[in-house]
Design a protein around this motif. Structure first.
Motif, PDB file in Angstrom:
ATOM      1  N   GLN A   4     122.663 -74.336  65.147  1.00 59.53           N
ATOM      2  CA  GLN A   4     122.102 -73.216  64.427  1.00 59.53           C
ATOM      3  C   GLN A   4     121.853 -72.031  65.741  1.00 59.53           C
ATOM      4  O   GLN A   4     121.296 -72.184  66.647  1.00 59.53           O
ATOM      5  N   ALA A   5     122.819 -71.132  65.805  1.00 57.47           N
ATOM      6  CA  ALA A   5     122.783 -70.198  66.844  1.00 57.47           C
ATOM      7  C   ALA A   5     121.830 -68.901  66.551  1.00 57.47           C
ATOM      8  O   ALA A   5     121.769 -68.496  65.432  1.00 57.47           O
ATOM      9  N   SER A   6     121.311 -68.518  67.363  1.00 58.29           N
ATOM     10  CA  SER A   6     120.437 -67.170  67.369  1.00 58.29           C
ATOM     11  C   SER A   6     120.529 -66.322  68.554  1.00 58.29           C
ATOM     12  O   SER A   6     120.884 -66.920  69.839  1.00 58.29           O
ATOM     13  N   SER A  16     120.833 -57.752  79.652  1.00 64.05           N
ATOM     14  CA  SER A  16     120.706 -59.242  79.521  1.00 64.05           C
ATOM     15  C   SER A  16     120.455 -59.705  77.997  1.00 64.05           C
ATOM     16  O   SER A  16     119.674 -58.829  77.277  1.00 64.05           O
ATOM     17  N   LEU A  17     120.880 -60.832  77.946  1.00 63.22           N
ATOM     18  CA  LEU A  17     120.618 -61.258  76.405  1.00 63.22           C
ATOM     19  C   LEU A  17     120.400 -62.881  76.633  1.00 63.22           C
ATOM     20  O   LEU A  17     121.272 -63.357  77.642  1.00 63.22           O
ATOM     21  N   ARG A  18     119.825 -63.634  75.821  1.00 63.75           N
ATOM     22  CA  ARG A  18     119.700 -65.253  75.810  1.00 63.75           C
ATOM     23  C   ARG A  18     120.108 -65.703  74.285  1.00 63.75           C
ATOM     24  O   ARG A  18     119.353 -65.165  73.328  1.00 63.75           O
ATOM     25  N   LEU A  19     121.220 -66.343  74.315  1.00 61.09           N
ATOM     26  CA  LEU A  19     121.404 -67.143  73.142  1.00 61.09           C
ATOM     27  C   LEU A  19     120.785 -68.489  72.997  1.00 61.09           C
ATOM     28  O   LEU A  19     120.630 -69.196  74.120  1.00 61.09           O
ATOM     29  N   SER A  20     120.266 -69.035  71.922  1.00 60.58           N
ATOM     30  CA  SER A  20     119.933 -69.960  71.751  1.00 60.58           C
ATOM     31  C   SER A  20     120.710 -70.785  70.697  1.00 60.58           C
ATOM     32  O   SER A  20     121.262 -70.319  69.740  1.00 60.58           O
ATOM     33  N   CYS A  21     120.916 -72.252  70.930  1.00 58.95           N
ATOM     34  CA  CYS A  21     121.354 -72.959  69.725  1.00 58.95           C
ATOM     35  C   CYS A  21     120.737 -74.137  69.648  1.00 58.95           C
ATOM     36  O   CYS A  21     120.570 -75.093  70.527  1.00 58.95           O
ATOM     37  N   ALA A  22     120.285 -74.223  68.251  1.00 58.65           N
ATOM     38  CA  ALA A  22     119.309 -75.589  68.037  1.00 58.65           C
ATOM     39  C   ALA A  22     120.306 -76.510  67.450  1.00 58.65           C
ATOM     40  O   ALA A  22     121.113 -76.400  66.416  1.00 58.65           O
ATOM     41  N   ALA A  23     120.310 -77.851  67.747  1.00 59.19           N
ATOM     42  CA  ALA A  23     121.215 -78.745  67.533  1.00 59.19           C
ATOM     43  C   ALA A  23     120.464 -79.896  66.862  1.00 59.19           C
ATOM     44  O   ALA A  23     119.292 -80.369  67.238  1.00 59.19           O
ATOM     45  N   SER A  24     120.944 -80.383  65.757  1.00 59.89           N
ATOM     46  CA  SER A  24     120.288 -81.524  65.052  1.00 59.89           C
ATOM     47  C   SER A  24     121.160 -82.592  64.313  1.00 59.89           C
ATOM     48  O   SER A  24     122.409 -82.167  64.272  1.00 59.89           O
ATOM     49  N   GLY A  25     120.698 -83.740  64.246  1.00 60.32           N
ATOM     50  CA  GLY A  25     121.597 -84.649  63.791  1.00 60.32           C
ATOM     51  C   GLY A  25     121.594 -86.020  64.608  1.00 60.32           C
ATOM     52  O   GLY A  25     121.005 -86.009  65.718  1.00 60.32           O
ATOM     53  N   TYR A  93     129.817 -68.480  69.388  1.00 62.73           N
ATOM     54  CA  TYR A  93     129.446 -69.772  68.639  1.00 62.73           C
ATOM     55  C   TYR A  93     129.102 -70.896  69.579  1.00 62.73           C
ATOM     56  O   TYR A  93     129.539 -70.791  70.670  1.00 62.73           O
ATOM     57  N   CYS A  94     128.187 -71.743  69.157  1.00 65.26           N
ATOM     58  CA  CYS A  94     127.877 -73.012  69.703  1.00 65.26           C
ATOM     59  C   CYS A  94     128.770 -74.106  69.180  1.00 65.26           C
ATOM     60  O   CYS A  94     128.934 -73.912  67.686  1.00 65.26           O
ATOM     61  N   ALA A  95     128.839 -75.107  69.900  1.00 65.28           N
ATOM     62  CA  ALA A  95     129.827 -76.011  69.389  1.00 65.28           C
ATOM     63  C   ALA A  95     129.414 -77.372  69.926  1.00 65.28           C
ATOM     64  O   ALA A  95     129.009 -77.541  71.073  1.00 65.28           O
ATOM     65  N   ALA A  96     129.644 -78.488  69.458  1.00 69.19           N
ATOM     66  CA  ALA A  96     129.373 -79.938  69.728  1.00 69.19           C
ATOM     67  C   ALA A  96     130.780 -80.756  69.768  1.00 69.19           C
ATOM     68  O   ALA A  96     131.559 -80.732  68.872  1.00 69.19           O
ATOM     69  N   ALA A  97     130.657 -81.591  70.925  1.00 66.75           N
ATOM     70  CA  ALA A  97     132.041 -82.494  70.980  1.00 66.75           C
ATOM     71  C   ALA A  97     131.384 -83.736  71.354  1.00 66.75           C
ATOM     72  O   ALA A  97     130.344 -83.980  71.922  1.00 66.75           O
ATOM     73  N   ASN A  98     132.421 -84.835  71.259  1.00 59.93           N
ATOM     74  CA  ASN A  98     131.934 -86.127  71.700  1.00 59.93           C
ATOM     75  C   ASN A  98     131.570 -86.284  73.161  1.00 59.93           C
ATOM     76  O   ASN A  98     132.093 -85.633  73.943  1.00 59.93           O
ATOM     77  N   PRO A  99     130.825 -87.389  73.425  1.00 64.69           N
ATOM     78  CA  PRO A  99     130.439 -87.644  74.705  1.00 64.69           C
ATOM     79  C   PRO A  99     131.468 -88.061  75.776  1.00 64.69           C
ATOM     80  O   PRO A  99     131.266 -88.077  76.939  1.00 64.69           O
ATOM     81  N   GLY A 116     128.630 -73.835  64.960  1.00 62.65           N
ATOM     82  CA  GLY A 116     127.349 -73.379  64.263  1.00 62.65           C
ATOM     83  C   GLY A 116     128.045 -72.015  63.774  1.00 62.65           C
ATOM     84  O   GLY A 116     129.150 -71.542  63.771  1.00 62.65           O
ATOM     85  N   GLN A 117     127.029 -71.144  63.125  1.00 61.57           N
ATOM     86  CA  GLN A 117     127.418 -69.966  62.300  1.00 61.57           C
ATOM     87  C   GLN A 117     128.097 -68.806  63.136  1.00 61.57           C
ATOM     88  O   GLN A 117     128.554 -67.910  62.543  1.00 61.57           O
ATOM     89  N   GLY A 118     127.620 -68.772  64.476  1.00 64.85           N
ATOM     90  CA  GLY A 118     127.808 -67.711  65.275  1.00 64.85           C
ATOM     91  C   GLY A 118     126.850 -66.319  65.079  1.00 64.85           C
ATOM     92  O   GLY A 118     126.137 -66.479  64.173  1.00 64.85           O
ATOM     93  N   THR A 119     126.525 -65.858  66.030  1.00 63.72           N
ATOM     94  CA  THR A 119     125.670 -64.709  66.463  1.00 63.72           C
ATOM     95  C   THR A 119     126.458 -63.840  67.224  1.00 63.72           C
ATOM     96  O   THR A 119     127.185 -64.025  68.244  1.00 63.72           O
ATOM     97  N   GLN A 120     126.207 -62.310  66.843  1.00 61.07           N
ATOM     98  CA  GLN A 120     126.980 -61.326  67.029  1.00 61.07           C
ATOM     99  C   GLN A 120     126.221 -60.684  68.431  1.00 61.07           C
ATOM    100  O   GLN A 120     124.990 -60.418  68.351  1.00 61.07           O
ATOM    101  N   VAL A 121     127.183 -60.422  69.357  1.00 60.96           N
ATOM    102  CA  VAL A 121     126.586 -59.832  70.599  1.00 60.96           C
ATOM    103  C   VAL A 121     127.393 -58.437  70.659  1.00 60.96           C
ATOM    104  O   VAL A 121     128.814 -58.557  70.809  1.00 60.96           O
TER     105      VAL A 121
END
Length: 125
Positions: A4-6, A16-25, A93-99, A116-121
């Motif tokens: 979830q990106a925000s 400046s801006l700071r984006l966050s991406c909360a990961a779960s699972g 967009y934030c994204a996750a990849a295998n280790p 994630g769903q993406g956040t507009q900048v």
């Protein structure tokens, strides 16, 4: 893994801006996490990534201006963006990849399994 990106928004050039991406699972702490961006009519491009075991990677266009960091306790990855220019305008967009991702693959969108769903900048005066 769910992402979830925000934090996107409108900012003036040089700001400046700071984006966050909360990961779960499952096993999210052992996932490599990255940020990509896509401007209208353009391909999705790599911005920055954080290796789960340590180490960061940046696109040449943002190196020295953007900083990726990771809060492992709370499973959040941040993208601090400084000295923004209109060329940074995109959906991020934030994204996750295998280790087991090898270094040369961090820059490739197809290496990432979850998005994630993406956040507009928007950078504009």
């Amino acid at each position: 893994v769910q992402l979830q990106a925000s934090g996107g928004g409108l900012v003036q050039p040089g700001g400046s801006l700071r984006l966050s991406c909360a990961a779960s699972g499952r096993s999210v702490r052992e996932r490599n996490l990255g940020w990509f961006r896509q401007a209208p009519g353009k391909e999705r491009n790599f911005v920055a990534a954080s290796r789960w075991s340590g180490g960061t990677y940046y696109a040449a266009s943002v190196k020295g201006r953007f900083i990726i960091s990771r809060d492992k306790a709370n499973n959040v990855v941040y993208l601090q963006m400084n000295n923004l220019t209109p060329e940074d305008t995109a959906v991020y967009y934030c994204a996750a990849a295998n280790p087991r991702l090898i270094t040369s693959s961090f820059h490739t969108a197809s290496s990432y399994d979850n998005w994630g769903q993406g956040t507009q900048v928007t950078v504009s005066s």
